[in-house]
Design a protein around this motif. Structure first.
Motif, PDB file in Angstrom:
ATOM      1  N   VAL A  48      71.600  76.127  77.908  1.00 15.34           N
ATOM      2  CA  VAL A  48      71.333  76.719  76.607  1.00 15.34           C
ATOM      3  C   VAL A  48      70.372  75.861  75.800  1.00 15.34           C
ATOM      4  N   SER A  49      70.737  74.612  75.616  1.00 18.98           N
ATOM      5  CA  SER A  49      69.922  73.718  74.808  1.00 18.98           C
ATOM      6  C   SER A  49      70.239  72.283  75.185  1.00 18.98           C
ATOM      7  N   TYR A  60      65.183  74.562  74.512  1.00 18.31           N
ATOM      8  CA  TYR A  60      65.993  75.749  74.218  1.00 18.31           C
ATOM      9  C   TYR A  60      65.686  76.837  75.250  1.00 18.31           C
ATOM     10  N   SER A  63      66.630  82.719  75.358  1.00 21.87           N
ATOM     11  CA  SER A  63      67.638  83.594  74.744  1.00 21.87           C
ATOM     12  C   SER A  63      68.175  83.066  73.420  1.00 21.87           C
ATOM     13  N   VAL A  64      67.962  81.779  73.142  1.00 22.51           N
ATOM     14  CA  VAL A  64      68.522  81.207  71.909  1.00 22.51           C
ATOM     15  C   VAL A  64      67.459  80.626  70.982  1.00 22.51           C
ATOM     16  N   ARG A  67      67.334  80.667  67.016  1.00 22.66           N
ATOM     17  CA  ARG A  67      68.685  80.894  66.485  1.00 22.66           C
ATOM     18  C   ARG A  67      69.564  79.642  66.587  1.00 22.66           C
ATOM     19  N   PHE A  68      69.367  78.861  67.628  1.00 22.33           N
ATOM     20  CA  PHE A  68      70.182  77.670  67.852  1.00 22.33           C
ATOM     21  C   PHE A  68      69.346  76.427  67.571  1.00 22.33           C
ATOM     22  N   MET A  83      74.587  77.164  65.839  1.00 22.35           N
ATOM     23  CA  MET A  83      74.329  78.486  66.393  1.00 22.35           C
ATOM     24  C   MET A  83      74.366  79.502  65.264  1.00 22.35           C
ATOM     25  N   ASP A  90      76.215  86.045  73.273  1.00 17.56           N
ATOM     26  CA  ASP A  90      76.421  84.596  73.213  1.00 17.56           C
ATOM     27  C   ASP A  90      77.860  84.224  73.555  1.00 17.56           C
TER      28      ASP A  90
END
Length: 126
Positions: A48-49, A60, A63-64, A67-68, A83, A90
Motif C-alpha cells: 500500500v505505502s 504509494y 489505488s491510494v 488519499r493516504f 488514510m 480499502d
C-alpha cells in the motif's frame, strides 16, 4: 525484543478516515524501510505505502495515491498511515513490515521482510 505493533484499525463509513500506527521496538526506523501491506478475503496481499527511514523516500500504490499519507516520528520510532476518503475497497487487514537497509520501495513487496507486525483490521462500509 524486536517488535512491530500495528494499531488504529476500525470501522468507518465510506469517505471517512483512520490513522494507522506502526510502533517499532528493538531497532531504529532510520536503518529500515517500513511498509504497509494489506490483504482482504479472496484477494492477494498488496503493498500500500512504504517509507525508507534513512532518507524519507515514500511510495504509494496507485489505488491510494492522493488519499493516504505515510509519515514517521523518529523520536517515537513510529510510522503512521493517514488514510482519508476511505472506500469500501480499502477494507482489509493492514500489516506493517520492516526491511533493513534502503530497498527500492516499489519492489518492497517482493523482498523478504525482516519483521512483520500483527495486522489491524480496517472495515469501510458503503
Amino acid at each position: 525484543e524486536v517488535q512491530l505493533q500495528a494499531s488504529g484499525g476500525g470501522s468507518v463509513q465510506a469517505g471517512g478516515f483512520l490513522r494507522l500506527s506502526c510502533a517499532a521496538s528493538g531497532f531504529s526506523l532510520g536503518d529500515y524501510a517500513i511498509g504497509w501491506f494489506r490483504q482482504s478475503p479472496g484477494n492477494e496481499r498488496e503493498g500500500v505505502s512504504h517509507l525508507r527511514g534513512g532518507d524519507g523516500t515514500t511510495y504509494y500504490a496507485d489505488s491510494v495515491k492522493g488519499r493516504f499519507t505515510i509519515s514517521s516520528d523518529n523520536a517515537k520510532n513510529t510510522v503512521y498511515l493517514q488514510m482519508n476518503t476511505l472506500k469500501p475497497e480499502d477494507t482489509a487487514v493492514y500489516y506493517c513490515v520492516a526491511k533493513r537497509g534502503s530497498p527500492y520501495l516499489p519492489a518492497l513487496y517482493y523482498c523478504g521482510m525482516d519483521y512483520w507486525g500483527k495486522g489491524t483490521l480496517v472495515t469501510v462500509s458503503s
